[in-house]
Design an enzyme around this catalytic site. Sequence first.
Site, mmCIF file in Angstrom:
data_model
loop_
_atom_site.group_PDB
_atom_site.id
_atom_site.type_symbol
_atom_site.label_atom_id
_atom_site.label_comp_id
_atom_site.label_asym_id
_atom_site.label_seq_id
_atom_site.Cartn_x
_atom_site.Cartn_y
_atom_site.Cartn_z
ATOM 1 N N HIS A 20 -70.315 -115.649 61.933
ATOM 2 C CA HIS A 20 -70.507 -114.207 61.805
ATOM 3 C C HIS A 20 -71.939 -113.878 61.395
ATOM 4 O O HIS A 20 -72.565 -112.985 61.956
ATOM 5 C CB HIS A 20 -69.530 -113.628 60.784
ATOM 6 C CG HIS A 20 -69.548 -112.136 60.722
ATOM 7 N ND1 HIS A 20 -70.502 -111.434 60.004
ATOM 8 C CD2 HIS A 20 -68.752 -111.194 61.295
ATOM 9 C CE1 HIS A 20 -70.287 -110.136 60.136
ATOM 10 N NE2 HIS A 20 -69.229 -109.964 60.912
ATOM 11 N N ARG A 21 -72.442 -114.531 60.390
ATOM 12 C CA ARG A 21 -73.835 -114.441 59.926
ATOM 13 C C ARG A 21 -74.210 -113.103 59.285
ATOM 14 O O ARG A 21 -75.383 -112.819 59.101
ATOM 15 C CB ARG A 21 -74.820 -114.775 61.053
ATOM 16 C CG ARG A 21 -74.609 -116.131 61.677
ATOM 17 C CD ARG A 21 -75.830 -116.618 62.426
ATOM 18 N NE ARG A 21 -76.245 -115.699 63.469
ATOM 19 C CZ ARG A 21 -77.320 -115.898 64.250
ATOM 20 N NH1 ARG A 21 -78.059 -116.983 64.067
ATOM 21 N NH2 ARG A 21 -77.649 -115.039 65.183
ATOM 22 N N ASP A 22 -73.221 -112.305 58.923
ATOM 23 C CA ASP A 22 -73.537 -111.100 58.151
ATOM 24 C C ASP A 22 -72.306 -110.629 57.375
ATOM 25 O O ASP A 22 -71.958 -109.452 57.395
ATOM 26 C CB ASP A 22 -74.037 -109.977 59.061
ATOM 27 C CG ASP A 22 -74.782 -108.890 58.288
ATOM 28 O OD1 ASP A 22 -75.190 -109.171 57.134
ATOM 29 O OD2 ASP A 22 -74.959 -107.776 58.815
ATOM 30 N N ILE A 23 -71.666 -111.577 56.701
ATOM 31 C CA ILE A 23 -70.518 -111.226 55.868
ATOM 32 C C ILE A 23 -71.021 -110.527 54.607
ATOM 33 O O ILE A 23 -71.805 -111.090 53.846
ATOM 34 C CB ILE A 23 -69.706 -112.484 55.490
ATOM 35 C CG1 ILE A 23 -69.125 -113.129 56.745
ATOM 36 C CG2 ILE A 23 -68.616 -112.133 54.493
ATOM 37 C CD1 ILE A 23 -68.082 -112.293 57.454
ATOM 38 N N ASN A 27 -69.200 -104.840 55.788
ATOM 39 C CA ASN A 27 -68.636 -105.291 57.073
ATOM 40 C C ASN A 27 -67.181 -105.731 56.930
ATOM 41 O O ASN A 27 -66.662 -106.431 57.796
ATOM 42 C CB ASN A 27 -69.471 -106.430 57.649
ATOM 43 C CG ASN A 27 -70.804 -105.942 58.179
ATOM 44 O OD1 ASN A 27 -70.963 -104.763 58.478
ATOM 45 N ND2 ASN A 27 -71.766 -106.839 58.300
#
Length: 286
Positions: A20-23, A27
């Site tokens: 995911h790289r943007d938890i 979000n």
Amino acid sequence: MIVFYIYVGLKYLHSGRILHRDIKPGNLLVNSNCVLKICDFGLARVEEPDENRHMTQEVVTQYYRSPELLMGAKHYTSSVDVWSVGCIFAELLGRRILFQAQTPIQQLELITDLLGTPCLEDMKHACEGARSHMLRRPQKPPSLAALYTLSSQATHEAVHLLSQMLVFNPDKRISCTDALSHPYLDEGRLRYHSCMCRCCHSTPAGRHYVSDFEPIIIQPFDDYYEKEFSSIHQVKERLHKFILERSAGSNRVPLCINPHSAAFKSFASSTVAHPSELPPSPHQWE
């Protein structure tokens, strides 16, 4: 329960080789029944098996960015998402952002204040400059006991799980599968499958549970179609084709852009149809 839901979603994503790289809290969508969904896959990508291929470093919102990213790692794994969950878990316990700094370097300082100065083995993914910077700094001892002061909810089991998420070395960080087997999440798992899930069912003889509480993706996600794109024009063209195919035989307008908007001229340079070329609809722009 929130942490349980996050890990269920991440286990599913990671089983399909998706990072995911943007938890971050923004979000995570949660409804009144505490059912959670992960959103915003704008920075997501498929896991890169080749460690010699460089990956984007400027990912994940800074407060939830893992140490290896802060130290310039050119290759990383799904463990970056696990670190983010650890930061969120600590934030839920303490009602404040755990590592809140102005710059990435200050962010790293806050992390080492808690975890202590890492050894060389734990910095093997870092770039040379970051390693040199860390070695020049005074040695710091770990102070994980401070996690107990986050709140009264910071029980031994909670801190034990949290300390396995917030591990400097990504290779030693707990996985989603192992986290879901941790005693701290047992209650959340039992509560969910006892009364909230749709995968188990009740009978007069009692509750019947599924064999696999947290499903995984059987066929790993394949991003083959994205590799064909080399320009924005190609993306627009493929998107337009996809919309037309899905709307074939329907009187609905597949796509209509306001011709008076500032962005229309640049958008119209692609193959997307002009509103005048589309079938009439009461929802068209006036």
